[in-house]
Scaffold this active site. Structure first.
Site, PDB file in Angstrom:
ATOM      1  N   LYS A  64      44.149  41.284  35.125  1.00 25.75           N
ATOM      2  CA  LYS A  64      43.101  42.078  34.474  1.00 25.75           C
ATOM      3  C   LYS A  64      43.548  43.500  34.183  1.00 25.75           C
ATOM      4  O   LYS A  64      43.125  44.099  33.188  1.00 25.75           O
ATOM      5  CB  LYS A  64      41.820  42.098  35.330  1.00 25.75           C
ATOM      6  CG  LYS A  64      41.127  40.742  35.330  1.00 25.75           C
ATOM      7  CD  LYS A  64      39.654  40.851  35.675  1.00 25.75           C
ATOM      8  CE  LYS A  64      38.993  39.481  35.547  1.00 25.75           C
ATOM      9  NZ  LYS A  64      37.606  39.473  35.988  1.00 25.75           N
ATOM     10  N   LYS A  74      43.283  29.469  31.212  1.00 27.00           N
ATOM     11  CA  LYS A  74      41.936  29.025  31.589  1.00 27.00           C
ATOM     12  C   LYS A  74      40.896  29.501  30.569  1.00 27.00           C
ATOM     13  O   LYS A  74      41.089  30.526  29.906  1.00 27.00           O
ATOM     14  CB  LYS A  74      41.598  29.457  33.016  1.00 27.00           C
ATOM     15  CG  LYS A  74      41.267  30.900  33.154  1.00 27.00           C
ATOM     16  CD  LYS A  74      40.700  31.233  34.543  1.00 27.00           C
ATOM     17  CE  LYS A  74      40.398  32.718  34.492  1.00 27.00           C
ATOM     18  NZ  LYS A  74      39.929  33.332  35.688  1.00 27.00           N
ATOM     19  N   LYS A 116      35.775  34.331  29.718  1.00 26.66           N
ATOM     20  CA  LYS A 116      34.786  35.118  28.987  1.00 26.66           C
ATOM     21  C   LYS A 116      35.467  36.127  28.073  1.00 26.66           C
ATOM     22  O   LYS A 116      34.903  36.540  27.069  1.00 26.66           O
ATOM     23  CB  LYS A 116      33.904  35.900  29.976  1.00 26.66           C
ATOM     24  CG  LYS A 116      32.997  35.032  30.843  1.00 26.66           C
ATOM     25  CD  LYS A 116      32.293  35.905  31.902  1.00 26.66           C
ATOM     26  CE  LYS A 116      31.551  35.072  32.933  1.00 26.66           C
ATOM     27  NZ  LYS A 116      31.679  35.653  34.295  1.00 26.66           N
TER      28      LYS A 116
HETATM   29  P1  TYM Z   1      33.262  34.779  37.365  1.00 26.63           P
HETATM   30  O1  TYM Z   1      32.040  35.521  36.962  1.00 26.63           O
HETATM   31  O2  TYM Z   1      34.535  35.075  36.653  1.00 26.63           O
HETATM   32  O3  TYM Z   1      33.011  33.240  37.246  1.00 26.63           O
HETATM   33  C1  TYM Z   1      31.864  32.629  37.830  1.00 26.63           C
HETATM   34  C2  TYM Z   1      32.244  31.291  38.427  1.00 26.63           C
HETATM   35  O4  TYM Z   1      32.796  30.442  37.397  1.00 26.63           O
HETATM   36  C3  TYM Z   1      34.059  29.955  37.824  1.00 26.63           C
HETATM   37  N1  TYM Z   1      34.932  29.821  36.638  1.00 26.63           N
HETATM   38  C4  TYM Z   1      35.510  28.690  36.251  1.00 26.63           C
HETATM   39  N2  TYM Z   1      35.462  27.439  36.760  1.00 26.63           N
HETATM   40  C5  TYM Z   1      36.164  26.493  36.115  1.00 26.63           C
HETATM   41  N3  TYM Z   1      36.879  26.713  34.983  1.00 26.63           N
HETATM   42  C6  TYM Z   1      36.951  27.954  34.439  1.00 26.63           C
HETATM   43  N4  TYM Z   1      37.662  28.173  33.339  1.00 26.63           N
HETATM   44  C7  TYM Z   1      36.233  29.002  35.078  1.00 26.63           C
HETATM   45  N5  TYM Z   1      36.076  30.320  34.807  1.00 26.63           N
HETATM   46  C8  TYM Z   1      35.273  30.803  35.776  1.00 26.63           C
HETATM   47  C9  TYM Z   1      34.598  30.994  38.792  1.00 26.63           C
HETATM   48  O5  TYM Z   1      35.577  30.456  39.643  1.00 26.63           O
HETATM   49  C10 TYM Z   1      33.337  31.398  39.508  1.00 26.63           C
HETATM   50  O6  TYM Z   1      33.053  30.461  40.545  1.00 26.63           O
HETATM   51  N6  TYM Z   1      34.661  37.119  41.592  1.00 26.63           N
HETATM   52  C11 TYM Z   1      33.757  36.131  41.019  1.00 26.63           C
HETATM   53  C12 TYM Z   1      32.295  36.460  41.221  1.00 26.63           C
HETATM   54  C13 TYM Z   1      31.907  36.755  42.625  1.00 26.63           C
HETATM   55  C14 TYM Z   1      31.745  35.828  43.688  1.00 26.63           C
HETATM   56  C15 TYM Z   1      31.332  36.581  44.795  1.00 26.63           C
HETATM   57  C16 TYM Z   1      31.915  34.449  43.775  1.00 26.63           C
HETATM   58  C17 TYM Z   1      31.613  37.983  43.128  1.00 26.63           C
HETATM   59  N7  TYM Z   1      31.263  37.874  44.426  1.00 26.63           N
HETATM   60  C18 TYM Z   1      31.085  35.988  46.058  1.00 26.63           C
HETATM   61  C19 TYM Z   1      31.660  33.849  45.031  1.00 26.63           C
HETATM   62  C20 TYM Z   1      31.260  34.614  46.136  1.00 26.63           C
HETATM   63  C21 TYM Z   1      34.009  36.042  39.522  1.00 26.63           C
HETATM   64  O7  TYM Z   1      34.546  36.939  38.907  1.00 26.63           O
HETATM   65  O8  TYM Z   1      33.474  34.921  38.933  1.00 26.63           O
END
Ligand code: TYM
Length: 342
Positions: free
Chosen positions: A111, A203, A206
């Site tokens: 990032k 992957k 967003k």
């Molecule tokens: P974020 O917002 O990027 O994504 C949210 C969730 O979606 C999953 N994900 C995917 N799963 C499968 N294929 C993909 N291409 C894909 N892209 C995203 C992510 O693994 C996630 O589960 N750091 C985290 C948010 C967060 C969090 C937490 C999660 C903050 N605090 C505490 C669990 C517990 C994040 O950026 O997810």
């Protein structure tokens, strides 16, 4: 005692990877666990967000949770910034985690890009806030996609180091030999890593500049069908067994999406479509995706039209989240040796 916590960032372009890798699995977990689902707005601002857009994006993720079938009465749905304990505990964890641990985080490297000096301090410390999200509730299980695995390992390391560093104080305050449970990542099913529709080695994300790379949760039926039709493939027919997907990332990805949407295994999907051309399979996949996503999108639009209702759900969830996190944060303050009057 089992408690689930997970979060989704409100950074726009919520996509099929988020839905299949996370939100759809949250819906399942409600049957077996007490769940807390958080719209992590404080994580979102580690990269600059337009303030007006951010509000819309927070409501959009909340609407996606509700539209997918998360019950905000039986469980907790809220946005992170309304519960101050996340920031308070993150500060303690900034002082527990080591620079060396965070230097190893691959997502920061991706990032931040080439100009690491210009990245925000928040982007670097982000995994500590994520550990605080989970541990402020003593959550034991965290359903996430594959890309969050390293952050979950860090959360476990932080919990362990806190337990060790303050072992005497933890015992003296009557909390036994471990204050924080070590949270377990739940990275399961065929959709833990959905890939870009344009490049099977990247992957679905967003932030990908190409909108054709992902299926957004707000795409209409025609757009979904067109994106699947245009999805990159290779010239061979589909294999008849799952091991034939090795070395064919685009085919593997489309089969995984089909499997996750239909609740089948990739082997079962290939049992039906193996040996056949991509064209037949893509038509079926487009129909299935539209059938599964369109009702969620429609319900999201209906909910977003009433922001007052969404904000009320978040206010209620935040109050209930606070009721769990406040006594845990008070205990942390006692264990660390702070003086507090409430
Ligand atoms: P974020 O917002 O990027 O994504 C949210 C969730 O979606 C999953 N994900 C995917 N799963 C499968 N294929 C993909 N291409 C894909 N892209 C995203 C992510 O693994 C996630 O589960 N750091 C985290 C948010 C967060 C969090 C937490 C999660 C903050 N605090 C505490 C669990 C517990 C994040 O950026 O997810």
């Amino acid at each position: 005692k089992n408690r689930v916590f997970s979060g989704v960032q409100p950074t726009g372009n919520l996509h099929l990877g988020n839905y299949l890798g996370a939100i759809q699995r949250f819906v399942e977990m409600q049957k077996t666990h007490d769940c807390i689902f958080c719209v992590v707005d404080m994580h979102a601002v580690t990269v600059w967000q337009d303030p007006h857009e951010l509000k819309n994006q927070i409501r959009e993720v909340t609407a996606a949770f509700l539209a997918a079938g998360i019950d905000p009465k039986a469980h907790i749905v809220f946005n992170q910034s309304q519960v101050a304990e996340h920031a308070e505990l993150a500060w303690i964890f900034n002082c527990v985690a080591r620079m060396g641990w965070l230097n190893r985080m691959t997502q920061f490297k991706e990032k931040a890009g080439k100009d690491r000096e210009a990245a925000s301090v928040g982007l670097f410390a982000y995994p500590n806030l994520m550990a605080a999200d989970i541990l402020a509730y003593h959550a034991t299980h965290v359903p996430v996609g594959e890309d969050q695995k390293q952050h979950l390992e860090l959360a476990r390391d932080i919990a362990q180091k806190f337990n060790n560093d303050f072992a005497e104080s933890i015992a003296a305050h009557g909390f036994g030999d471990a204050f924080f449970p070590l949270p377990e990542p739940l990275i399961q099913g065929p959709a833990t890593r959905i890939m870009s529709l344009r490049d099977g080695t990247k992957k679905m994300s967003k932030s990908d500049p190409s909108d054709l790379s992902r299926i957004n949760m707000t795409d209409d039926a025609d757009t979904i069908a067109a994106k699947i039709r245009k999805a990159k493939t290779d010239p061979e027919p589909l294999p008849s067994e799952a091991k034939g997907l090795e070395g064919r990332p685009e085919a593997d990805n489309l089969v995984s999406i089909f499997a996750a949407l239909s609740g089948r295994t990739p082997a079962e999907v290939l049992g039906e479509f193996g040996g056949g051309p991509f064209s037949t399979f893509k038509t079926a996949l487009a129909d299935l995706t539209v059938a599964r996503v369109a009702p969620v999108t429609a319900e999201m639009q209906r909910l977003i039209a009433d922001p007052g209702h969404i904000d009320a759900v978040l206010a209620d969830g935040s109050a209930r989240a606070r009721a769990i996190a406040t006594p845990i944060m008070d205990a942390v303050k006692d264990v660390v040796g702070f003086i507090r009057s409430r």
